[in-house]
Design an enzyme around this catalytic site. Structure first.
Site, short mmCIF file in Angstrom:
data_model
loop_
_atom_site.label_atom_id
_atom_site.label_comp_id
_atom_site.label_asym_id
_atom_site.label_seq_id
_atom_site.Cartn_x
_atom_site.Cartn_y
_atom_site.Cartn_z
N LYS A 183 94.14 -74.56 25.85
CA LYS A 183 93.03 -75.35 24.97
C LYS A 183 93.91 -76.48 23.61
CE LYS A 183 88.34 -74.46 25.07
NZ LYS A 183 87.50 -73.28 24.38
N ASP B 167 82.58 -77.40 22.06
CA ASP B 167 82.37 -76.20 21.22
C ASP B 167 81.19 -76.00 20.16
OD1 ASP B 167 83.51 -74.30 23.69
OD2 ASP B 167 85.42 -74.71 22.95
#
Length: 277
Positions: A66, A102
């Site tokens: 990420k 997210d």
């Protein structure tokens, strides 16, 4: 020609995303397929070049990629840059653009459980790792000012607050301080792995002073009801597990790829079936 989507990670065999997204592609009759790609960290750059060369339409990014992927993309949205992590990539006419869904996925989910405006709520965030960072900075970006952070290492909480580029009124607290003042919070969010299977008897904080008007949220979904949530339920509080965040971050990614915000109830059913009911 069938479009290709996927998720990259290391390891990745456990991912529930392929079942969730391929069910949606079938449901909406889209000529697309979603695959899980195991990519070792040292191969990430080559993999992204390959994705770009063959025209992969979009993909999700999970641990440990990420952060590393930021330098390999053509563009990254402002919130994802502040978070310092990307979990969704869209191929926009040959340019790879990174997003972080997210935090937004969490907000989409938790708003359904709140009995008041999230922006006006007093929030306590437990943890200061990657998930906490995504949620905290996204909350601040939509105008949630009062978000306090408690972490085992207080310095990490102080660092997270200081790195946020959005206006906030946040304090880093110790566990003792938090437990004494627990009743003042409208929403408590556990972003740590404490209570995750197999350590199901552990809890990050005591809820002795919890108000029944508080919403207690845990981003863990294995087990579906952690000790923290069981304790909160016994106090009469509203509880929320991690399925909503997982499903909604995936729904937002699907929307960025296809223009369709999908049926999240359907997605949740697929995930719960994968988890064993």
């Amino acid at each position: 020609m069938e479009k290709v989507y996927g998720v990259i990670g290391c390891p990745i065999a456990h991912s529930m995303s392929p079942e969730m997204h391929n069910d949606l592609f079938d449901f909406y009759q889209l000529q697309s397929r979603y695959h899980a790609f195991h990519i070792e960290p040292e191969k990430l750059s080559d993999a992204i070049k390959g994705f770009k060369a063959i025209g992969v339409s979009g993909f999700n990014v999970t641990v440990p990629h990420k952060i590393a992927i930021l330098d390999l993309l053509d563009e990254v949205e402002a919130v994802a840059l502040n978070i310092g992590a990307v979990n969704t990539v869209v191929n926009e006419e040959g340019r790879l653009v990174g997003y972080n869904t997210d935090g937004q996925g969490y907000i989409h989910s938790i708003k359904q459980k709140m009995n008041q405006s999230l922006e006006q709520s007093r929030v306590l965030l437990i943890g200061a790792g990657g998930a906490a960072r995504a949620i905290y900075i996204t909350l601040a970006s939509i105008g949630v000012l009062n978000v306090d952070i408690v972490n085992r290492t207080k310095e990490k909480a102080v660092e997270l607050i200081g790195s946020c580029q959005y206006k906030n009124s946040s304090t880093a607290l110790t566990i003792k301080e938090v437990e004494q003042a627990l009743g003042q919070y409208d929403l408590i969010i556990n972003t740590t792995s404490i209570g995750m299977h197999p350590h199901v008897e552990e809890s990050p904080i005591s809820l002795e002073n919890l108000s029944e008007n508080t919403v207690v949220s845990d981003i863990i979904y294995n087990p579906l009801k952690t000790k923290l949530l069981k304790d909160a339920e016994q106090k009469g509080a509203t509880i929320d597990n991690g399925i909503g965040m997982f499903v909604n971050q995936g729904a937002l990614a699907f929307e960025k790829w296809t223009g369709i915000f999908p049926d999240t109830t359907r997605m949740e059913t697929v995930v719960k079936k994968k988890l064993g009911g």
